[in-house]
Design a protein around this motif. Structure first.
Motif: not given
Length: 174
Positions: A11-30, A73-80
């Motif tokens: 379940a996505l939680a605030l505790s994932h913020a640092k890992e999420l930011l890292g994943a986005v930073d390394t993939s930002r251009a894509d 941490f590799s991404g996010v999946f959502g049931i919107k």
């Protein structure tokens, strides 16, 4: 939730913020080609804002998950959302560049789609894909989803004149 030996959802939680930011930073251009939120997710405050927006979105039936592949941490999946009247749910996801090509999302969908069919009121799932996002289109077509219509793209992304394809999959009711 275990998807496979190498894939888990949390379940996505605030505790994932640092890992999420890292994943986005390394993939930002894509990611920036298809995801309008990359401009606001540039620091810890942005990462927490991204998570809070999804967790507190107040859309009926929404659930958001951190995707872990081989423990990272590799991404996010959502049931919107789940529309209780039309019984339609929109699913969305993104993966970091480093883990693409392993059919991670298809493996997630192999678990989530039966769950939606057996444990919710959902009859149809939708995926919204920009017409240039060939990788995402292949993912949703592998589920059996079909293009039902195009709508104008209103996202603030490069090449914003492309259309947004709405792909739908009728679930087998159990």
């Amino acid at each position: 939730m275990e998807i496979s030996e190498s894939i888990t959802l949390q379940a996505l939680a605030l505790s994932h913020a640092k890992e999420l930011l890292g994943a986005v930073d390394t993939s930002r251009a894509d990611l920036a080609v298809y995801m309008p939120w990359t401009d606001t997710l540039t620091d810890m405050a942005g990462a927490r804002g991204y998570i809070n927006a999804r967790k507190n979105g107040q859309l009926y039936g929404s659930q958001w998950f951190a995707i872990y592949y081989n423990g990272a941490f590799s991404g996010v999946f959502g049931i919107k959302y789940i529309d209780p009247v039309t019984k339609v749910s929109e699913l969305g996801y993104w993966l970091s560049t480093a883990v693409r090509g392993h059919r991670i999302i298809n493996q997630v969908l192999n678990v989530i789609l039966p769950y939606l069919s057996s444990s919710t009121t959902v009859h149809t799932v939708e995926f919204h894909c920009l017409e240039s996002n060939e990788a995402s289109i292949r993912v949703v077509e592998r589920t059996g989803a079909k293009l039902v219509r195009y709508v104008d793209n209103t996202m603030d992304i490069p090449n914003k004149d492309q259309r947004l394809g709405i792909y739908a999959l009728k679930l087998k009711m159990t």
